[in-house]
Design an enzyme around this catalytic site. Structure first.
Site, PDB file in Angstrom:
ATOM      1  N   GLU A  22      26.911  85.386  68.424  1.00  0.00           N
ATOM      2  CA  GLU A  22      27.632  84.837  69.515  1.00  0.00           C
ATOM      3  C   GLU A  22      28.282  86.315  70.090  1.00  0.00           C
ATOM      4  OE1 GLU A  22      27.978  81.956  70.388  1.00  0.00           O
ATOM      5  OE2 GLU A  22      27.461  80.821  68.408  1.00  0.00           O
ATOM      6  N   CYS A  53      35.268  85.277  75.972  1.00  0.00           N
ATOM      7  CA  CYS A  53      33.693  85.383  76.027  1.00  0.00           C
ATOM      8  C   CYS A  53      33.225  84.263  76.980  1.00  0.00           C
ATOM      9  CB  CYS A  53      32.907  85.046  74.742  1.00  0.00           C
ATOM     10  SG  CYS A  53      33.466  83.534  73.922  1.00  0.00           S
TER      11      CYS A  53
HETATM   12  P1  NAD Z   1      33.070  94.285  68.905  1.00  0.00           P
HETATM   13  O1  NAD Z   1      31.407  93.825  68.843  1.00  0.00           O
HETATM   14  O2  NAD Z   1      33.577  95.736  69.324  1.00  0.00           O
HETATM   15  O3  NAD Z   1      33.364  94.222  67.466  1.00  0.00           O
HETATM   16  C1  NAD Z   1      33.399  92.845  66.808  1.00  0.00           C
HETATM   17  C2  NAD Z   1      33.470  93.135  65.240  1.00  0.00           C
HETATM   18  O4  NAD Z   1      32.180  93.897  64.888  1.00  0.00           O
HETATM   19  C3  NAD Z   1      34.630  93.609  64.677  1.00  0.00           C
HETATM   20  O5  NAD Z   1      35.199  93.130  63.492  1.00  0.00           O
HETATM   21  C4  NAD Z   1      34.123  95.298  64.292  1.00  0.00           C
HETATM   22  O6  NAD Z   1      34.779  95.942  63.376  1.00  0.00           O
HETATM   23  C5  NAD Z   1      32.581  94.745  63.916  1.00  0.00           C
HETATM   24  N1  NAD Z   1      31.700  95.894  64.033  1.00  0.00           N
HETATM   25  C6  NAD Z   1      31.772  96.940  64.882  1.00  0.00           C
HETATM   26  N2  NAD Z   1      30.611  97.825  64.651  1.00  0.00           N
HETATM   27  C7  NAD Z   1      29.929  97.123  63.653  1.00  0.00           C
HETATM   28  C8  NAD Z   1      28.410  97.696  63.096  1.00  0.00           C
HETATM   29  N3  NAD Z   1      28.083  98.559  63.300  1.00  0.00           N
HETATM   30  N4  NAD Z   1      28.154  96.605  61.891  1.00  0.00           N
HETATM   31  C9  NAD Z   1      28.968  95.535  61.722  1.00  0.00           C
HETATM   32  N5  NAD Z   1      30.271  95.161  62.193  1.00  0.00           N
HETATM   33  C10 NAD Z   1      30.526  96.090  63.099  1.00  0.00           C
HETATM   34  O7  NAD Z   1      33.671  93.209  69.549  1.00  0.00           O
HETATM   35  P2  NAD Z   1      35.027  92.933  70.402  1.00  0.00           P
HETATM   36  O8  NAD Z   1      35.344  93.959  71.037  1.00  0.00           O
HETATM   37  O9  NAD Z   1      35.882  92.971  68.869  1.00  0.00           O
HETATM   38  O10 NAD Z   1      35.035  91.655  70.887  1.00  0.00           O
HETATM   39  C11 NAD Z   1      34.871  91.434  72.167  1.00  0.00           C
HETATM   40  C12 NAD Z   1      33.511  90.904  72.383  1.00  0.00           C
HETATM   41  O11 NAD Z   1      33.235  89.868  71.742  1.00  0.00           O
HETATM   42  C13 NAD Z   1      33.333  90.521  74.039  1.00  0.00           C
HETATM   43  O12 NAD Z   1      31.934  90.815  74.389  1.00  0.00           O
HETATM   44  C14 NAD Z   1      33.281  89.004  73.750  1.00  0.00           C
HETATM   45  O13 NAD Z   1      32.431  88.414  74.764  1.00  0.00           O
HETATM   46  C15 NAD Z   1      32.592  88.607  72.346  1.00  0.00           C
HETATM   47  N6  NAD Z   1      32.989  87.293  72.053  1.00  0.00           N
HETATM   48  C16 NAD Z   1      31.974  86.343  71.953  1.00  0.00           C
HETATM   49  C17 NAD Z   1      32.223  85.020  71.574  1.00  0.00           C
HETATM   50  C18 NAD Z   1      31.227  84.061  71.425  1.00  0.00           C
HETATM   51  O14 NAD Z   1      31.466  83.061  70.986  1.00  0.00           O
HETATM   52  N7  NAD Z   1      30.038  84.138  72.179  1.00  0.00           N
HETATM   53  C19 NAD Z   1      33.483  84.680  71.184  1.00  0.00           C
HETATM   54  C20 NAD Z   1      34.382  85.851  71.387  1.00  0.00           C
HETATM   55  C21 NAD Z   1      34.331  86.956  71.662  1.00  0.00           C
END
Ligand code: NAD
Length: 502
Positions: free
Chosen positions: A245, A279
Site C-alpha cells: 500500500e 496517502c
Molecule cells: P517509509 O516508506 O519511509 O517507511 C514506512 C515503514 O517502512 C517504516 O516503519 C520504516 O521503518 C520501514 N522501512 C524503511 N526502510 C525499510 C526497509 N528497507 N525494509 C523494511 N522496512 C523499512 O514511509 P513513511 O514515510 O513512514 O510513510 C509515508 C508514505 O506512506 C507515503 O508515501 C504515503 O503515501 C504512504 N502511505 C500509504 C498508505 C496506503 O494505504 N496506500 C497509507 C499511509 C501511508
C-alpha cells in the site's frame, strides 16, 4: 522550533520518539535486531496454532472484545497520539474509528468469506464433490508508516488476525508509541491469548528488512514507493508474498454540474486533513473551466478559515518529518517559478514545524507539484476544458490510489474512467472508513488489498479439496484407455462444447 527537534534520535539499541512540535520525548523503544525479530515471529507462530484452532466463532468473540476495549480506552489513545504526533485529537479519532470498523467488519465477515464452500465440479469431474476453503497463512509481518499510525496498525492486524494468522507489527520509528499501544491493546483485551500472537518489534529500516527476511508467510507494507520497492526485493529472497500500500497523488474532478459548495468543502478537508500527510489526500483538482472561478472563490474562503497549531482541537497540526517540509518547499517554489499562482498562502506559509494551507492554481502539468507526492497541506487546482480533459489529466501520473468526482448527473460514468483503486462520488477519502469495499492502488500506488472480502483473502491461501463420490466405470484418470471410452468422450465433447453454451 528547529527542524532537528522533529526527528527520532536513535542510540545504538534504543530509539526515542519525540513530539515534532515540542521536542518532548514521548517514549523510548528498543532497536530490535534480526535475532529479536526471528524470536517474535517464532512466538507468533506458536500462538497461531491456538488461534487457528479457535475457529471463526472463537476468533470473532475475541476480536469483538478487542473492539470494546479500544472504545473504552479511546481517550488514552487520543492523548498519546496528540503527544506523539502533535496531531489534533480529531485526527486520531478519525483513524481509530476507521480501525474499529476494520476489526468489527473483518471479524463479522470472516466465516462468510473464508469458510469452506461447495462449488460445482463441472462436467469432466461430475462424480466429484468440490470444495474451496481459505486457510490462514501462518504469521503476517506488518510494516507501517508514521502518517496514520493508529489506522494502519489496526487495519493490518484486523485482516490478518480475522483470517486466523498471528501477526508481528513493525510500526514506524516516528510513531512507535501509538503503534505499540495499538498492538498491545489486543492482548489487554484478551488476556487468555498466548503471548506473542500479536507481537511487535521496533527499530528503523534494518528491523523492517529483518522482518521481511524472518520467514513470515506474508509481508503487508504501508509506506512510500521507494521503501516498497526495497521490501519487495528483500521478500523475493525467500519468495515471501507482499501486499504493498504505497503513495498516491489523488485527483478530484469537479464537473460543470457539481455542487460547488460541497466540492469546495470536501477538497479543503481532503487536502488539509492530517496536514495533508495522507496517502489518499486530495493533491490535485481538475475543475472544468465553466465553473472554475466560482469554485476557486469557495475554496479560498474555506481554506483561509482553517486553523493550524498545537491545540488539541486545531484543524491540523505540525508536519511530522522535517524532510517532508523540504519536499513541500521544493514543489511550491518550482510551481511558482513556472507561472503558477498561489490562491491561498505561498512560501511564507512554510513555518516549520507547521505549514499553513497552500492552494496553487494553474500549475504546469509536468511540474513536481503535479507529478510527485507532496504529502503536505498543499493542493493544486488546474483547469480542464471539459470532463474528458479532466479525466485524461487525472489519469496522467504513475500513481492510482484513490480519486473523487463531483457531479450531480455523471458521477458514475466519470468514476468508471478513472485509473485508481477506488473512486468516491460527491465526497472524498471514504475508502479509509469503509471496510466492506477493497482498498488499495494500481501502478506505483501498489497492489493487493486491505478491506472487504479481498482484504480477508489477502491473508489466506486458497485450499481446494475434491472428493470422489462414486465411480464412473471407465475412469478418465486410469489406464488402460479404450477405444470405447475415447468414442464416448468424443461424442460428449462435440455435444457439450461444439454448440453455443451459456
Ligand atoms: P517509509 O516508506 O519511509 O517507511 C514506512 C515503514 O517502512 C517504516 O516503519 C520504516 O521503518 C520501514 N522501512 C524503511 N526502510 C525499510 C526497509 N528497507 N525494509 C523494511 N522496512 C523499512 O514511509 P513513511 O514515510 O513512514 O510513510 C509515508 C508514505 O506512506 C507515503 O508515501 C504515503 O503515501 C504512504 N502511505 C500509504 C498508505 C496506503 O494505504 N496506500 C497509507 C499511509 C501511508
Amino acid at each position: 522550533m528547529t527542524a532537528q527537534l522533529h526527528s527520532v534520535t536513535g542510540a545504538a539499541d534504543t530509539l526515542a520518539v519525540r513530539n515534532p512540535a515540542t521536542g518532548e520525548v514521548v517514549g523510548t523503544f528498543p532497536v530490535h535486531t534480526a535475532d529479536d525479530v526471528v524470536a517474535a515471529v517464532a512466538r507468533a507462530r506458536a500462538a497461531q496454532q491456538w488461534w487457528a484452532g479457535l475457529g471463526f466463532a472463537g476468533r470473532r468473540k475475541r476480536m469483538q472484545r478487542w473492539v470494546r476495549w479500544l472504545a473504552r480506552h479511546c481517550d488514552e489513545l487520543y492523548e498519546l497520539g496528540h503527544r506523539e504526533g502533535g496531531k489534533p485529537k480529531g485526527d486520531i479519532q478519525f483513524e481509530l474509528l476507521a480501525g474499529l470498523e476494520d476489526i468489527r467488519w473483518s471479524a463479522a465477515h470472516a466465516k462468510r468469506v473464508l469458510g469452506e464452500k461447495r462449488v460445482a465440479p463441472g462436467l469432466a469431474m461430475l462424480n466429484f464433490d468440490a470444495r474451496v476453503a481459505y486457510e490462514p497463512l501462518g504469521v503476517a509481518g506488518v510494516i507501517t508508516p508514521w502518517n496514520a499510525p493508529v489506522y494502519t496498525v489496526l487495519c493490518g492486524m484486523a485482516y490478518a488476525l480475522s483470517a486466523g494468522n498471528g501477526v508481528v507489527v513493525k510500526p514506524s520509528e516516528l510513531a512507535a508509541a501509538t503503534g505499540v499501544w495499538c498492538v498491545e491493546s489486543f492482548a489487554k483485551a484478551n488476556p487468555d491469548t498466548p503471548a506473542g500472537l500479536a507481537g511487535w518489534v521496533t527499530g528503523f529500516g534494518d528491523t523492517g528488512a529483518a522482518l521481511c527476511r524472518s520467514g513470515v508467510d506474508k509481508l503487508a507494507f504501508t509506506g512510500s514507493v521507494p521503501t516498497g520497492r526495497r521490501i519487495m526485493a528483500t521478500c523475493a529472497e525467500n519468495l515471501t508474498p507482499v501486499l504493498l500500500e504505497l503513495g498516491g497523488k489523488d485527483a478530484t474532478i469537479v464537473a460543470e454540474d457539481a455542487d460547488l459548495d460541497e466540492a469546495a468543502r470536501s477538497v479543503v478537508w481532503g487536502s488539509l486533513w492530517n496536514a495533508g500527510q495522507a496517502c489518499v489526500g486530495v493533491e490535485r483538482v481538475y475543475v472544468v473551466d465553466a465553473v472554475k472561478s466560482e469554485f476557486l472563490a469557495k475554496v479560498k474562503q474555506r481554506a483561509e478559515q482553517v486553523t493550524v497549531g498545537t491545540d488539541p482541537l486545531s484543524d491540523y497540526g505540525p508536519m511530522i518529518v522535517p524532510n517532508q517540509i523540504d519536499i513541500i518547499r521544493r514543489h511550491v517554489t518550482d510551481a511558482l517559478e513556472r507561472g503558477a499562482t498561489a490562491l491561498v498562502g505561498g512560501l511564507d506559509s512554510i513555518r516549520p514545524p507547521y505549514v499553513e494551507p497552500i492552494v496553487l492554481v494553474d500549475v504546469p502539468e509536468d511540474s513536481a507539484a503535479v507529478r510527485e507526492e507532496t504529502f503536505g497541506p498543499v493542493v493544486v487546482i488546474n483547469s480542464a476544458r471539459d470532463v474528458d480533459d479532466a479525466i485524461a489529466k487525472a489519469n496522467g501520473t504513475v500513481f492510482g490510489l484513490g480519486s473523487s468526482v463531483f457531479s450531480r448527473e455523471h458521477g458514475r460514468e466519470i468514476a468508471a474512467r478513472l485509473r485508481a483503486g477506488g473512486t468516491t462520488i460527491n465526497s472524498v477519502l471514504t475508502f479509509v472508513g469503509l471496510p466492506s469495499v477493497p482498498f488499495g492502488g494500481v501502478g506505483d500506488s501498489g497492489f493487493g488489498r486491505f478491506h472487504g472480502d479481498d482484504g480477508l483473502r489477502e491473508f489466506t491461501r486458497a485450499k481446494a479439496t475434491t472428493f470422489k463420490r462414486f465411480g464412473m466405470g471407465q475412469e478418465m484418470q486410469e489406464f488402460p484407455r479404450t477405444d470405447e471410452q475415447f468414442d464416448i468422450v468424443r461424442k460428449v465433447v462435440k455435444l457439450r462444447y461444439g454448440r453455443r453454451f451459456r
